[in-house]
Design a protein around this motif. Structure first.
Motif, PDB file in Angstrom:
ATOM      1  N   LEU A 170       9.161  -4.959  -2.973  1.00  0.00           N
ATOM      2  CA  LEU A 170      10.277  -3.972  -3.670  1.00  0.00           C
ATOM      3  C   LEU A 170      11.093  -4.707  -4.261  1.00  0.00           C
ATOM      4  CD1 LEU A 170      10.379  -1.596  -0.721  1.00  0.00           C
ATOM      5  CD2 LEU A 170       9.085  -0.878  -2.936  1.00  0.00           C
ATOM      6  N   ARG A 171      11.692  -5.607  -3.948  1.00  0.00           N
ATOM      7  CA  ARG A 171      13.007  -6.327  -4.831  1.00  0.00           C
ATOM      8  C   ARG A 171      12.362  -7.026  -5.926  1.00  0.00           C
ATOM      9  NH1 ARG A 171      17.001  -6.255  -6.267  1.00  0.00           N
ATOM     10  NH2 ARG A 171      18.210  -8.046  -5.423  1.00  0.00           N
ATOM     11  N   HIS A 172      11.182  -7.988  -5.496  1.00  0.00           N
ATOM     12  CA  HIS A 172      10.676  -8.970  -6.441  1.00  0.00           C
ATOM     13  C   HIS A 172       9.954  -8.413  -7.686  1.00  0.00           C
ATOM     14  CE1 HIS A 172       8.535 -12.458  -7.727  1.00  0.00           C
ATOM     15  NE2 HIS A 172       7.252 -11.939  -7.989  1.00  0.00           N
ATOM     16  N   TRP A 173       9.392  -7.036  -7.331  1.00  0.00           N
ATOM     17  CA  TRP A 173       8.727  -6.280  -8.660  1.00  0.00           C
ATOM     18  C   TRP A 173       9.500  -5.377  -9.098  1.00  0.00           C
ATOM     19  CZ3 TRP A 173       5.143  -8.698  -5.026  1.00  0.00           C
ATOM     20  CH2 TRP A 173       4.233  -9.663  -5.740  1.00  0.00           C
ATOM     21  N   LYS A 174      10.825  -5.565  -8.635  1.00  0.00           N
ATOM     22  CA  LYS A 174      12.083  -4.986  -9.408  1.00  0.00           C
ATOM     23  C   LYS A 174      11.954  -3.414  -9.209  1.00  0.00           C
ATOM     24  CE  LYS A 174      13.273  -8.620 -12.543  1.00  0.00           C
ATOM     25  NZ  LYS A 174      12.377  -9.663 -11.711  1.00  0.00           N
ATOM     26  N   VAL A 175      11.882  -2.827  -8.095  1.00  0.00           N
ATOM     27  CA  VAL A 175      11.802  -1.589  -7.864  1.00  0.00           C
ATOM     28  C   VAL A 175      13.196  -0.611  -8.135  1.00  0.00           C
ATOM     29  CG1 VAL A 175      11.251   0.516  -6.101  1.00  0.00           C
ATOM     30  CG2 VAL A 175       9.651  -1.341  -6.470  1.00  0.00           C
ATOM     31  N   LYS A 176      13.379   0.264  -8.962  1.00  0.00           N
ATOM     32  CA  LYS A 176      14.542   0.756  -9.235  1.00  0.00           C
ATOM     33  C   LYS A 176      14.474   2.542  -9.293  1.00  0.00           C
ATOM     34  CE  LYS A 176      14.278   0.180 -14.127  1.00  0.00           C
ATOM     35  NZ  LYS A 176      12.921  -0.157 -14.272  1.00  0.00           N
ATOM     36  N   GLU A 177      15.463   3.014  -9.657  1.00  0.00           N
ATOM     37  CA  GLU A 177      15.329   4.563  -9.764  1.00  0.00           C
ATOM     38  C   GLU A 177      14.323   4.901 -10.571  1.00  0.00           C
ATOM     39  OE1 GLU A 177      17.341   8.022  -8.488  1.00  0.00           O
ATOM     40  OE2 GLU A 177      18.706   6.069  -8.445  1.00  0.00           O
ATOM     41  N   GLY A 178      13.486   5.791 -10.101  1.00  0.00           N
ATOM     42  CA  GLY A 178      12.676   6.206 -10.992  1.00  0.00           C
ATOM     43  C   GLY A 178      11.270   5.594 -11.094  1.00  0.00           C
ATOM     44  N   SER A 179      11.288   4.230 -10.364  1.00  0.00           N
ATOM     45  CA  SER A 179       9.725   3.742 -10.249  1.00  0.00           C
ATOM     46  C   SER A 179       8.894   4.497  -9.338  1.00  0.00           C
ATOM     47  CB  SER A 179       9.990   2.333  -9.426  1.00  0.00           C
ATOM     48  OG  SER A 179      10.774   1.385 -10.284  1.00  0.00           O
ATOM     49  N   LYS A 180       7.448   4.249  -9.943  1.00  0.00           N
ATOM     50  CA  LYS A 180       6.593   5.059  -9.246  1.00  0.00           C
ATOM     51  C   LYS A 180       5.814   3.896  -8.041  1.00  0.00           C
ATOM     52  CE  LYS A 180       5.696   8.713 -12.390  1.00  0.00           C
ATOM     53  NZ  LYS A 180       7.061   8.355 -13.260  1.00  0.00           N
ATOM     54  N   VAL A 181       6.024   4.302  -6.774  1.00  0.00           N
ATOM     55  CA  VAL A 181       5.510   3.290  -6.002  1.00  0.00           C
ATOM     56  C   VAL A 181       4.811   4.163  -4.926  1.00  0.00           C
ATOM     57  CG1 VAL A 181       6.185   1.877  -3.830  1.00  0.00           C
ATOM     58  CG2 VAL A 181       7.705   1.867  -5.918  1.00  0.00           C
ATOM     59  N   ALA A 182       3.325   3.545  -4.667  1.00  0.00           N
ATOM     60  CA  ALA A 182       2.613   3.951  -3.732  1.00  0.00           C
ATOM     61  C   ALA A 182       2.487   3.228  -2.382  1.00  0.00           C
ATOM     62  CB  ALA A 182       1.296   4.200  -4.116  1.00  0.00           C
ATOM     63  N   VAL A 183       2.185   3.440  -1.213  1.00  0.00           N
ATOM     64  CA  VAL A 183       2.209   2.854  -0.127  1.00  0.00           C
ATOM     65  C   VAL A 183       0.683   3.154   0.730  1.00  0.00           C
ATOM     66  CG1 VAL A 183       3.119   2.280   2.399  1.00  0.00           C
ATOM     67  CG2 VAL A 183       4.436   2.858   0.519  1.00  0.00           C
ATOM     68  N   VAL A 184      -0.212   2.079   1.055  1.00  0.00           N
ATOM     69  CA  VAL A 184      -1.273   2.175   1.817  1.00  0.00           C
ATOM     70  C   VAL A 184      -1.197   1.926   3.022  1.00  0.00           C
ATOM     71  CG1 VAL A 184      -3.671   1.651   1.806  1.00  0.00           C
ATOM     72  CG2 VAL A 184      -2.373   1.190  -0.508  1.00  0.00           C
ATOM     73  N   GLY A 185      -1.402   3.139   4.177  1.00  0.00           N
ATOM     74  CA  GLY A 185      -1.066   2.699   5.405  1.00  0.00           C
ATOM     75  C   GLY A 185       0.149   3.167   5.964  1.00  0.00           C
ATOM     76  N   LEU A 186      -0.049   4.027   7.072  1.00  0.00           N
ATOM     77  CA  LEU A 186       1.250   4.478   7.559  1.00  0.00           C
ATOM     78  C   LEU A 186       1.387   4.160   9.097  1.00  0.00           C
ATOM     79  CD1 LEU A 186       3.780   6.195   7.108  1.00  0.00           C
ATOM     80  CD2 LEU A 186       2.770   8.196   8.008  1.00  0.00           C
ATOM     81  N   GLY A 187       2.017   2.552   9.256  1.00  0.00           N
ATOM     82  CA  GLY A 187       2.087   2.197  10.529  1.00  0.00           C
ATOM     83  C   GLY A 187       3.669   1.457  10.335  1.00  0.00           C
ATOM     84  N   GLY A 188       3.670   0.494  11.250  1.00  0.00           N
ATOM     85  CA  GLY A 188       5.013  -0.063  11.281  1.00  0.00           C
ATOM     86  C   GLY A 188       5.601  -0.653   9.967  1.00  0.00           C
ATOM     87  N   LEU A 189       4.505  -1.185   9.357  1.00  0.00           N
ATOM     88  CA  LEU A 189       4.815  -1.599   7.799  1.00  0.00           C
ATOM     89  C   LEU A 189       5.166  -0.426   6.801  1.00  0.00           C
ATOM     90  CD1 LEU A 189       2.575  -4.943   7.464  1.00  0.00           C
ATOM     91  CD2 LEU A 189       5.196  -4.729   7.824  1.00  0.00           C
ATOM     92  N   GLY A 190       4.201   0.454   6.792  1.00  0.00           N
ATOM     93  CA  GLY A 190       4.095   1.626   5.869  1.00  0.00           C
ATOM     94  C   GLY A 190       5.135   2.394   5.995  1.00  0.00           C
ATOM     95  N   HIS A 191       5.673   2.670   7.356  1.00  0.00           N
ATOM     96  CA  HIS A 191       6.719   3.641   7.191  1.00  0.00           C
ATOM     97  C   HIS A 191       8.054   3.029   6.800  1.00  0.00           C
ATOM     98  CE1 HIS A 191       8.634   1.879  11.087  1.00  0.00           C
ATOM     99  NE2 HIS A 191       9.434   2.864  11.065  1.00  0.00           N
TER     100      HIS A 191
END
Length: 351
Positions: A170-191
């Motif tokens: 998230l930091r390396h690809w410079k996620v910030k206010e308004g970025s559109k992020v998706a998560v695949v999988g809802l487990g320990g990492l996903g949550h």
């Protein structure tokens, strides 16, 4: 080198259940910190190592690299940590510290190989390292992290692997206010990816194969849930995402997700190790300058930054507490994804 005998839980072979055993810890050296372990998270890597799924496990093995504890002793040259501090130890306990990666605070990519918290090489004792399923651990000051006092210490433990594994991309690809992020999988990492991306101000979507995860995902902070097996839903978000964090730990088709990346978008793998099957179609990559990348944990400075960020935004893992004696049952449940979302061992049970 003097040693201390310490009570631990480990596996004597790949077929054996984890059971109580004694291990040796080195005595405190000038730059060392000794901590009494209060909580230890349970990671899929622990299970894979105990069962030698990846090969190369040295037995007996004591897993555990999501460690939170109280400092009981420090070496005479330790300046940043004192007895009584609440601290953490993650996946690394040493690296060469002289290579180009280490100089850039990227110890996880140490060009000479980092030392893992378990199943690594303990240079002082010329033996393998033993992890956090134990009463105490001795670690070089550089690899000890300060835990924000305002957070639930038990729920901090999984941040030291699941948290940093998702924070780093998230930091390396410079996620910030308004970025559109998706998560695949809802487990320990996903949550954790959902919570952290939301904390950074992103618009967060969960990709799931089942509708049953929708309520949980929204409670964790997801703005939208897309059912990845629904062709219409997948079509509706074509070209939407700046970053997709893929936490799924087994082989799966990445091509449908690549189609949902925008121009310059990146899909980063943090859960799966191995060959891609089916292969990637290169046309969408070329025609949209899209990337498929990988990322592993984070360096020490970045892990401290992540803990401070979590302290500021009051972010911790969703956990289920177990006793040390429940570990074999927990492993079986983990294989069935029967945990929301991370087991944490109350190490007082080892006493």
């Amino acid at each position: 080198m003097q040693t201390t005998k310490v009570k631990a839980f480990g596996a004597a072979s790949s077929e054996a259940d984890l059971d109580q055993m004694n291990i040796l810890r080195r005595s405190v050296l000038p730059k060392d910190v000794e901590l009494e372990i209060l909580y230890c998270g349970v990671c899929h890597s622990d299970l894979h190592t105990a069962r030698n799924d990846w090969g190369g496990t040295i037995y007996p093995t004591v897993p555990g690299h999501e460690i939170v504890g109280k400092v009981t002793q420090v070496g005479e040259e330790v300046s940043s940590i004192k007895v009584g501090d609440l601290v953490g130890v993650g996946c690394l306990v040493d690296s060469c510290r002289t290579c180009e990666s280490c100089k850039k605070d990227l110890e996880q990519y140490c060009l000479n190989g980092f030392t893992g918290t378990y199943n690594g090489h303990e240079k002082y004792l010329d033996a393998q390292t033993f992890g956090g399923y134990s009463e105490k651990i001795v670690v070089d000051e550089h690899f000890v992290l300060k835990v924000p006092e305002n957070l639930d210490a038990a729920a901090v433990a999984p941040l030291l692997c699941a948290g940093i594994t998702t924070y780093s991309p998230l930091r390396h690809w410079k996620v910030k206010e308004g970025s559109k992020v998706a998560v695949v999988g809802l487990g320990g990492l996903g949550h954790m990816a959902i919570k952290l991306a939301k904390g950074m101000g992103a618009e967060v979507t969960l990709f799931s194969r089942s509708k049953g995860k929708t309520a949980d995902a929204k409670k964790l902070g997801a703005d939208e849930v897309i059912i990845s097996t629904d062709a219409q839903q997948m079509k509706s978000i074509k070209g939407k995402f700046d970053l997709i964090i893929d936490t799924v730990p087994y082989v799966h088709d990445l091509n449908p997700y690549v189609a949902t990346l925008n121009i310059n978008g990146t899909l980063v793998l943090v859960g799966y190790l191995g060959e891609l099957d089916p292969m990637l179609h290169s046309v969408p990559l070329i025609m949209g300058r899209k990337s498929v990348a990988g990322s592993v944990i984070g360096g020490i400075a970045e892990t401290q930054e992540m803990l401070d960020f979590c302290g500021k935004h009051n972010i911790v893992s969703e956990i289920e507490m177990i006793t040390m004696q429940d570990i074999n049952t927990a492993y079986e449940r983990m294989l069935k994804s029967d945990v929301k979302y991370r087991f944490v061992i109350d190490m007082a049970s080892l006493k």
